[in-house]
Scaffold this active site. Structure first.
Site, PDB file in Angstrom:
ATOM      1  N   ASN A  42     -66.538 -12.601  67.978  1.00 38.81           N
ATOM      2  CA  ASN A  42     -65.268 -12.569  68.818  1.00 38.81           C
ATOM      3  C   ASN A  42     -65.760 -13.580  69.961  1.00 38.81           C
ATOM      4  OD1 ASN A  42     -66.598 -10.346  69.601  1.00 38.81           O
ATOM      5  ND2 ASN A  42     -65.172  -9.541  70.892  1.00 38.81           N
ATOM      6  N   ILE A  43     -64.929 -14.460  70.774  1.00 41.70           N
ATOM      7  CA  ILE A  43     -65.362 -15.430  71.710  1.00 41.70           C
ATOM      8  C   ILE A  43     -64.179 -15.252  72.712  1.00 41.70           C
ATOM      9  CG2 ILE A  43     -65.739 -17.632  72.543  1.00 41.70           C
ATOM     10  CD1 ILE A  43     -66.525 -18.190  69.351  1.00 41.70           C
ATOM     11  N   GLU A  44     -64.523 -14.740  73.911  1.00 41.19           N
ATOM     12  CA  GLU A  44     -63.239 -14.300  74.664  1.00 41.19           C
ATOM     13  C   GLU A  44     -63.202 -15.362  75.709  1.00 41.19           C
ATOM     14  OE1 GLU A  44     -64.010 -10.246  76.005  1.00 41.19           O
ATOM     15  OE2 GLU A  44     -63.066  -9.746  74.225  1.00 41.19           O
ATOM     16  N   CYS A  53     -60.806 -14.113  67.335  1.00 42.49           N
ATOM     17  CA  CYS A  53     -61.500 -12.813  67.050  1.00 42.49           C
ATOM     18  C   CYS A  53     -62.660 -13.447  66.182  1.00 42.49           C
ATOM     19  CB  CYS A  53     -60.558 -12.331  66.122  1.00 42.49           C
ATOM     20  SG  CYS A  53     -59.203 -11.227  67.029  1.00 42.49           S
ATOM     21  N   GLU A  55     -63.126 -12.361  62.972  1.00 39.44           N
ATOM     22  CA  GLU A  55     -62.849 -12.817  61.609  1.00 39.44           C
ATOM     23  C   GLU A  55     -62.266 -14.214  61.393  1.00 39.44           C
ATOM     24  OE1 GLU A  55     -61.851 -10.309  63.248  1.00 39.44           O
ATOM     25  OE2 GLU A  55     -61.285  -8.571  62.400  1.00 39.44           O
ATOM     26  N   CYS A  93     -56.782  -7.809  63.298  1.00 34.91           N
ATOM     27  CA  CYS A  93     -55.374  -7.909  63.786  1.00 34.91           C
ATOM     28  C   CYS A  93     -54.427  -8.714  62.992  1.00 34.91           C
ATOM     29  CB  CYS A  93     -55.521  -8.647  65.397  1.00 34.91           C
ATOM     30  SG  CYS A  93     -55.828 -10.228  65.415  1.00 34.91           S
ATOM     31  N   CYS A  96     -55.128 -12.467  62.419  1.00 36.77           N
ATOM     32  CA  CYS A  96     -56.398 -12.616  61.516  1.00 36.77           C
ATOM     33  C   CYS A  96     -55.973 -12.321  60.104  1.00 36.77           C
ATOM     34  CB  CYS A  96     -57.675 -11.900  61.964  1.00 36.77           C
ATOM     35  SG  CYS A  96     -58.444 -12.365  63.362  1.00 36.77           S
TER      36      CYS A  96
END
Ligand code: THU
Length: 139
Positions: A42-44, A53, A55, A93, A96
Site C-alpha cells: 500500500n502507498i498512502e 492498496c 492489491e 476492499c 480492489c
C-alpha cells in the site's frame, strides 16, 4: 507455486509499505498463470484519496508489464510493528475486488488471506464480489 511460497512473497512485499498515515502495512503477491510473482504494497498520500492498496499496486505492476492471466493473490496485513503471531486475516476492499473482477476468472482465481505461511483462507471472486458488474454487462 505453493500458497505458502506466495504468502512469503506477500510478507516481503509488505516491507515496502508506505503508510505514514494509517500505519497499517499491507503486502500482496500476485501469481500469474506462468508462475511469475508481482509484489505490491500500500502507498498512502497526505491528500488521502490518491492512496493505493497493496492489491492494486500488484495488479497495476503486472498489467503494465503486459500480464493478463492470473492464478491467485496472497494478502498479509497488520499495523506496523505487529508481532508475527498476532496477524489477522485482511480482506481486500471493494475497489480492489472490482479490479480483480476485471482481470480474473470469478471462479478460478483465488484470493488468499493469510496470517502466516501455514494459516490462510482461500476465496473465489464469486464469493468476495457476488453479482459483480463486469464488461459482459456492457454487451
Ligand atoms: N489497504 C490495503 O492496502 N489493502 C487492503 O486490503 C485493505 C486496506 C490499505 C489502504 C490504506 O493504506 C491502509 O491499508 C488502511 O486502510
Amino acid at each position: 507455486m505453493k500458497y505458502n511460497e506466495l504468502i512469503k512473497e506477500a510478507f516481503i512485499a509488505r516491507k515496502s509499505s508506505y503508510a505514514p498515515f494509517s500505519h497499517f502495512h499491507v503486502g500482496a503477491a500476485l501469481l500469474t498463470s506462468d508462475g511469475k510473482v508481482y509484489r505490491g504494497c500500500n502507498i498512502e498520500s497526505a491528500a488521502y484519496t490518491p492512496s493505493c492498496c497493496a492489491e492494486r499496486t500488484a495488479f497495476f505492476k503486472a498489467i503494465s508489464s503486459d500480464e493478463r492471466d492470473f492464478k491467485a493473490i496472497a494478502i498479509v496485513a497488520a499495523a506496523a510493528n505487529t508481532p508475527q503471531d498476532k496477524y489477522e486475516y485482511c480482506a481486500p476492499c471493494g475497489v480492489c475486488r472490482q479490479v480483480m473482477a476485471e482481470f480474473c476468472d470469478l471462479d478460478e482465481f483465488k484470493v488468499i488471506l493469510a496470517k502466516n505461511e501455514e494459516e490462510y483462507k482461500a476465496y473465489s471472486l464469486n464469493e468476495l464480489i457476488p453479482l459483480s458488474f463486469t464488461g459482459k454487462d456492457l454487451d
